[in-house]
Design a protein around this motif. Structure first.
Motif, PDB file in Angstrom:
ATOM      1  N   VAL A 284      38.689  43.614  29.620  1.00 42.34           N
ATOM      2  CA  VAL A 284      40.143  43.647  29.513  1.00 42.34           C
ATOM      3  C   VAL A 284      40.564  43.638  28.051  1.00 42.34           C
ATOM      4  CG1 VAL A 284      42.288  42.387  29.940  1.00 42.34           C
ATOM      5  CG2 VAL A 284      40.567  42.549  31.751  1.00 42.34           C
ATOM      6  N   HIS A 285      40.010  42.720  27.293  1.00 45.24           N
ATOM      7  CA  HIS A 285      40.567  42.504  25.952  1.00 45.24           C
ATOM      8  C   HIS A 285      40.493  43.729  25.064  1.00 45.24           C
ATOM      9  CE1 HIS A 285      41.676  40.650  22.206  1.00 45.24           C
ATOM     10  NE2 HIS A 285      40.612  41.203  21.673  1.00 45.24           N
ATOM     11  N   TRP A 286      39.306  44.234  24.771  1.00 49.93           N
ATOM     12  CA  TRP A 286      39.202  45.293  23.773  1.00 49.93           C
ATOM     13  C   TRP A 286      39.779  46.609  24.272  1.00 49.93           C
ATOM     14  CZ3 TRP A 286      39.083  43.947  19.120  1.00 49.93           C
ATOM     15  CH2 TRP A 286      38.382  42.810  18.700  1.00 49.93           C
ATOM     16  N   ARG A 287      39.575  46.914  25.552  1.00 54.28           N
ATOM     17  CA  ARG A 287      40.131  48.160  26.080  1.00 54.28           C
ATOM     18  C   ARG A 287      41.657  48.132  26.026  1.00 54.28           C
ATOM     19  NH1 ARG A 287      38.163  48.860  31.754  1.00 54.28           N
ATOM     20  NH2 ARG A 287      39.912  47.538  32.321  1.00 54.28           N
ATOM     21  N   GLU A 288      42.251  47.037  26.491  1.00 49.62           N
ATOM     22  CA  GLU A 288      43.706  46.985  26.551  1.00 49.62           C
ATOM     23  C   GLU A 288      44.324  46.637  25.204  1.00 49.62           C
ATOM     24  OE1 GLU A 288      45.441  45.295  29.995  1.00 49.62           O
ATOM     25  OE2 GLU A 288      43.900  46.133  31.320  1.00 49.62           O
ATOM     26  N   ARG A 289      43.548  46.060  24.313  1.00 54.45           N
ATOM     27  CA  ARG A 289      44.059  45.886  22.958  1.00 54.45           C
ATOM     28  C   ARG A 289      44.224  47.259  22.300  1.00 54.45           C
ATOM     29  NH1 ARG A 289      44.854  42.008  19.133  1.00 54.45           N
ATOM     30  NH2 ARG A 289      44.918  42.830  17.015  1.00 54.45           N
ATOM     31  N   GLY A 290      43.238  48.125  22.499  1.00 58.36           N
ATOM     32  CA  GLY A 290      43.364  49.477  21.975  1.00 58.36           C
ATOM     33  C   GLY A 290      44.573  50.191  22.555  1.00 58.36           C
TER      34      GLY A 290
END
Length: 430
Positions: free
Chosen positions: A97-103
């Motif tokens: 969740v974090h890195w994908r949705e941060r992008g």
């Protein structure tokens, strides 16, 4: 008891008397945090307590926040996801969740938006100030009559919360943030209120998404929600309208209360320093707003909206290895990374007690650091200073004499009231 005698008083309490040690710690944090942190930096920079391990030195805070797989957001992540009813970047670590949705967040909260967001903020701020002054009273409430309204209107125009009442945006996010970020005892009533507020906001945003879909997003406004609805990601990402909803509400939850309180606290930090206020007023009227912005971020260094951020240490870790303060942090420890202390670390900052606009960016941690720094920082970096700048462009709109420090929290974790004089008509400045 003088705050600088905190450690002696704390050590005098028997180690097994946890309630008394915790009570002393919380009282001192509430009434003398700056002096407490100075004492800890000098004598016990990594301080283990029943509520967590306080990390107070600048390099050590950065070390904690640079290792998200060791120091996770597991302290508050589950509560945040309860409130949102879905996963969110601030509540997760790792690629799922974090890195994908941060992008994704960096795409829709684009850096290049900053100039137009500043202009939008200036226009809205002037409108709200005009409304407050037009009431014809000698004073108005900077928080209730200006900051919360202007911040919510910017959210409606930039993020895309059009048609949702300002009071709904503000009251829901207040209950939500209180529940996940400022509820260390996990009071069930506060938590339940946050969950209820999150559901209310979710349902309103679901209605908004339905309306926007029906009207054809391709012809819709270039706001953040519009970009989200027009974005097409691979099906395996599972980024449906529920994910759009969760992310949009999450962005608002990290923005509304924080921008509102920063407007009041930054103004307060400027007006309590008359010589700095004169310089800030001069900078506010100049053609380069970036010079003024530096005054606001330096002011917020003295009053950060997140003074301490918690992390869960999931494996044994040697902190500050090779230094005299080297400390083993055991797995399952709660670690409290103290932004408000790190930004005054005498070994890193030159004369940290002095008000100096334009310090190196790494010395200002107001918007966080590392994997979980503010995903909306490009907008925040112009919205907050512009809200303060529009006030200073009104020569008569200032806190009441003798009331410069009188922020009233009204029993909440957030400033609720700050009385200012009405002043005269707006000064038009581009």
């Amino acid at each position: 008891m003088a705050v600088m005698n905190f450690l002696a008083s704390y050590d005098a309490i028997p180690e097994d008397d946890v309630p008394q040690r915790v009570a002393l710690l919380r009282e001192t944090m509430a009434t003398g945090r700056a002096a407490l942190f100075a004492e800890l930096r000098a004598h016990r920079p990594v301080f283990s307590t029943p509520v967590g391990v306080f990390v107070t030195r600048h390099p050590d805070v950065l070390e904690v926040l640079s290792a998200p797989t060791t120091f996770t957001v597991g302290v508050f992540g589950p509560a945040l996801e309860d409130v949102l009813g879905a996963p969110f970047i601030l509540a997760r670590d790792g690629a799922d969740v974090h890195w994908r949705e941060r992008g994704y967040g960096q795409l829709v909260l684009a850096a290049e938006d900053a100039p137009r967001v500043r202009k939008l903020t200036a226009r809205i701020a002037d409108q709200v100030l005009d409304e407050a002054i037009a009431r014809g009273t000698d004073t108005f409430d900077l928080v209730q009559d200006y900051a919360r309204l202007a911040v919510a209107r910017v959210a409606a125009a930039y993020l895309g919360f059009d048609g949702i009442e300002e009071e709904t945006l503000h009251s829901c996010t207040r209950r939500m943030q209180w529940a996940f970020a400022i509820n260390p005892g996990r009071d069930p009533e506060i938590h339940a209120a946050g969950v209820t507020a999150g559901r209310e906001l979710h349902d309103r945003v679901a209605e908004l998404i339905t309306r926007r879909r029906a009207a054809d997003p391709a012809d819709g406004p270039d706001d953040v929600l519009g970009r989200m609805l027009r974005t097409r990601l691979p099906a395996e990402y599972g980024f449906d309208d529920e994910r759009v909803n969760a992310n949009l509400v999450g962005y608002l939850t990290g923005y509304q209360q924080n921008a509102t309180q920063c407007t009041a606290t930054a103004l307060k930090e400027l007006v309590v320093r008359p010589e700095v206020l004169v310089e800030a007023e001069r900078a506010a009227g100049e053609g380069d707003p970036a010079r003024f912005d530096a005054f606001v971020w330096e002011a917020l260094r003295f009053h950060p909206f997140v003074p301490v951020t918690p992390r869960l240490c999931v494996r044994d870790h040697v902190l500050a290895a090779g230094t005299p303060r080297q400390t083993l942090i055991p797995a399952k420890s709660v670690v409290l990374a103290c932004f408000a202390s790190a930004m005054f670390d005498e070994e890193v900052l030159d004369a940290p007690a002095e008000f100096r606009p334009g310090r190196p960016p790494a010395h200002n941690l107001v918007l966080g650091y590392g994997a979980h720094d503010c995903v909306g920082r490009y907008a925040a970096q112009v919205i907050v200073p512009e809200l303060v700048r529009r006030v200073l462009l009104r020569p008569g709109v200032r806190p009441l004499p003798g009331g410069e420090r009188d922020l009233d929290y009204a029993g909440t974790p957030f400033p609720q009231h700050y009385r200012v004089r009405s002043g005269r008509a707006a000064v038009t400045t581009t």
